[in-house]
Enzyme design. Structure first.
Site, PDB file in Angstrom:
ATOM      1  N   GLY A 169      21.067   4.723 -43.649  1.00  0.00           N
ATOM      2  CA  GLY A 169      21.285   6.057 -44.189  1.00  0.00           C
ATOM      3  C   GLY A 169      20.681   6.227 -45.578  1.00  0.00           C
ATOM      4  O   GLY A 169      20.238   5.263 -46.212  1.00  0.00           O
ATOM      5  N   ALA A 206      25.657   4.222 -34.881  1.00  0.00           N
ATOM      6  CA  ALA A 206      25.187   3.136 -34.015  1.00  0.00           C
ATOM      7  C   ALA A 206      23.803   2.656 -34.431  1.00  0.00           C
ATOM      8  O   ALA A 206      23.009   3.419 -34.989  1.00  0.00           O
ATOM      9  CB  ALA A 206      25.133   3.599 -32.563  1.00  0.00           C
ATOM     10  N   TYR A 265      21.232  -1.518 -25.844  1.00  0.00           N
ATOM     11  CA  TYR A 265      21.577  -0.302 -26.579  1.00  0.00           C
ATOM     12  C   TYR A 265      22.308   0.686 -25.684  1.00  0.00           C
ATOM     13  O   TYR A 265      23.406   1.158 -26.002  1.00  0.00           O
ATOM     14  CB  TYR A 265      20.313   0.342 -27.160  1.00  0.00           C
ATOM     15  CG  TYR A 265      20.536   1.764 -27.630  1.00  0.00           C
ATOM     16  CD1 TYR A 265      21.424   2.038 -28.667  1.00  0.00           C
ATOM     17  CD2 TYR A 265      19.868   2.835 -27.030  1.00  0.00           C
ATOM     18  CE1 TYR A 265      21.637   3.347 -29.087  1.00  0.00           C
ATOM     19  CE2 TYR A 265      20.073   4.133 -27.454  1.00  0.00           C
ATOM     20  CZ  TYR A 265      20.964   4.389 -28.479  1.00  0.00           C
ATOM     21  OH  TYR A 265      21.181   5.683 -28.884  1.00  0.00           O
ATOM     22  N   PHE A 274      19.049  13.473 -25.641  1.00  0.00           N
ATOM     23  CA  PHE A 274      17.730  13.091 -25.185  1.00  0.00           C
ATOM     24  C   PHE A 274      16.924  12.778 -26.461  1.00  0.00           C
ATOM     25  O   PHE A 274      17.405  12.032 -27.301  1.00  0.00           O
ATOM     26  CB  PHE A 274      17.179  14.154 -24.240  1.00  0.00           C
ATOM     27  CG  PHE A 274      17.804  14.003 -22.863  1.00  0.00           C
ATOM     28  CD1 PHE A 274      17.072  13.524 -21.800  1.00  0.00           C
ATOM     29  CD2 PHE A 274      19.168  14.249 -22.665  1.00  0.00           C
ATOM     30  CE1 PHE A 274      17.666  13.321 -20.555  1.00  0.00           C
ATOM     31  CE2 PHE A 274      19.770  14.047 -21.429  1.00  0.00           C
ATOM     32  CZ  PHE A 274      19.011  13.573 -20.378  1.00  0.00           C
ATOM     33  N   ARG A 281       9.014  13.722 -21.875  1.00  0.00           N
ATOM     34  CA  ARG A 281      10.308  13.530 -22.507  1.00  0.00           C
ATOM     35  C   ARG A 281      10.866  14.861 -22.998  1.00  0.00           C
ATOM     36  O   ARG A 281      10.124  15.804 -23.284  1.00  0.00           O
ATOM     37  CB  ARG A 281      10.203  12.548 -23.685  1.00  0.00           C
ATOM     38  CG  ARG A 281       9.823  11.122 -23.296  1.00  0.00           C
ATOM     39  CD  ARG A 281      10.932  10.447 -22.501  1.00  0.00           C
ATOM     40  NE  ARG A 281      10.611   9.066 -22.152  1.00  0.00           N
ATOM     41  CZ  ARG A 281      10.035   8.685 -21.020  1.00  0.00           C
ATOM     42  NH1 ARG A 281       9.707   9.605 -20.104  1.00  0.00           N
ATOM     43  NH2 ARG A 281       9.797   7.413 -20.773  1.00  0.00           N
ATOM     44  N   ASP A 314       9.661   2.120 -18.930  1.00  0.00           N
ATOM     45  CA  ASP A 314       9.403   3.516 -19.274  1.00  0.00           C
ATOM     46  C   ASP A 314       9.246   4.353 -18.003  1.00  0.00           C
ATOM     47  O   ASP A 314       8.247   4.221 -17.297  1.00  0.00           O
ATOM     48  CB  ASP A 314       8.113   3.631 -20.093  1.00  0.00           C
ATOM     49  CG  ASP A 314       8.363   3.618 -21.594  1.00  0.00           C
ATOM     50  OD1 ASP A 314       9.541   3.684 -21.982  1.00  0.00           O
ATOM     51  OD2 ASP A 314       7.392   3.553 -22.354  1.00  0.00           O
TER      52      ASP A 314
END
Length: 330
Positions: A36, A75, A141, A169, A221, A285
């Site tokens: 962060g 996360a 993950y 997404f 995507r 992928d």
């Protein structure tokens, strides 16, 4: 509402903090600043530099700040790293989050909004992805996010925790005023990587695969603007009043863009070519990933403001040109 935002100095968290303020809520930020950025949180907001797994500190903050709801954006989220260093992901994404949840229950705070991911679905057999699509993660993950979703369901049943889990997404874009944007280290996201290639800050962009069964051979995507994500999180607050509520929502536009389409949008917005080369496909992928977000639209009244790739890229470039390239006119 008094809201504790875990990971509120990160990319999505910092945008959500601003949306909370705009919506009339009172955010309190907790972030250990591993990824962060303190400067992305307004200096007048309460800020705690702490770990989400530090139960004693979190419990004290929950009591002292009279927190009513917790939002979790903290996360680790590098898919490749999760494969090579899974323990790092299990300790932070699962173990530390369970400590957070126990602190909440002990403090009597039973409203929770969780940042999940479409990676819980793995490689679906058909598109678009709905909330009923089977979840079968293909990397640690995605698995750690699914583990917490399952824990939340158990806590809702056993202790009356009310929660909403949002399966993102591809988060993209930046604040419309150009004040905060996407700055990961290391950077793995397509749009900022393409910006770097266009500005000569890194070598040519690698495009993995040009032989997929898609219109131009590159992966499709679903890119969703970070402020649209944030608005959905806030829209769910009224749904969490009943103890034991368990909600799951996909967040995407439902209109996918190919890698080449993203590159072309960046070239148009920036006025610069994006040098790129083609490389072999990456394992795991899928040709296309995009959302059916009709549940969020119907139940939350959520409608993305940014519905195509060009305006998303435009906000991202405005921030990048000003803050990375130092272009005063941006």
């Amino acid at each position: 509402m008094k809201v504790l935002v875990i990971g509120g100095a990160g990319y999505i968290g910092s945008h959500c903090v601003r949306q909370l303020v705009a919506a009339g809520h009172s955010p309190v930020v907790l972030d250990n600043l591993v990824y962060g950025h303190r400067e992305d949180v307004a200096p007048d907001l309460p800020f705690y530099n702490a770990d989400l797994g530090d139960e004693a500190t979190v419990t004290r903050i929950l009591h002292d700040e009279q927190i009513e709801l917790v939002m979790h954006f903290a996360a680790f989220a590098y898919v490749g790293e999760s494969v090579t260093d899974p323990l790092k992901y299990y300790f932070n994404n699962v173990v530390a989050t369970l400590h957070l949840l126990r602190a909440m229950l002990n403090a009597g705070v039973k409203k929770f909004v969780f940042s999940s991911t479409c990676a819980t679905y793995g490689i679906p057999e058909k598109m678009p992805i709905t909330e009923a699509t089977p979840q079968s993660p293909i990397n640690p993950y995605g698995q750690t996010k699914l583990d917490i979703e399952n824990a939340l369901k158990a806590l809702a049943h056993a202790h009356g925790l009310s929660f909403a889990s949002f399966r993102y997404f591809n988060a993209a874009g930046a604040a419309e005023d150009g004040s905060i944007g996407e700055k990961h280290d290391p950077e793995t996201h397509l749009i900022p990587l393409a910006f770097d290639a266009a500005s000569g800050r890194r070598p040519a962009l690698q495009v993995f695969g040009d032989d997929y069964d898609t219109p131009d051979g590159t992966c499709l995507r679903d890119y969703v603007h970070v402020d649209d994500l944030s608005r959905a999180h806030i829209a769910v607050f009224p749904k969490l009043t009943e103890p034991g509520t368990a909600l799951f929502y996909n967040l995407g536009t439902g209109t996918p863009s190919s890698v080449i389409e993203v590159i072309r949008a960046i070239e148009k917005i920036s006025g610069r070519p994006v040098p790129h080369t083609f490389a072999p496909r990456r394992a795991g992928d899928p040709p296309a990933l995009y959302a059916d977000s009709s549940k969020a639209k119907t139940e939350l009244g959520w409608t993305p403001k940014f519905t195509s790739i060009e305006p998303i890229v435009e906000t991202a470039w405005k921030w990048y040109a000003k803050n990375v390239l130092g272009e005063a006119s941006a």
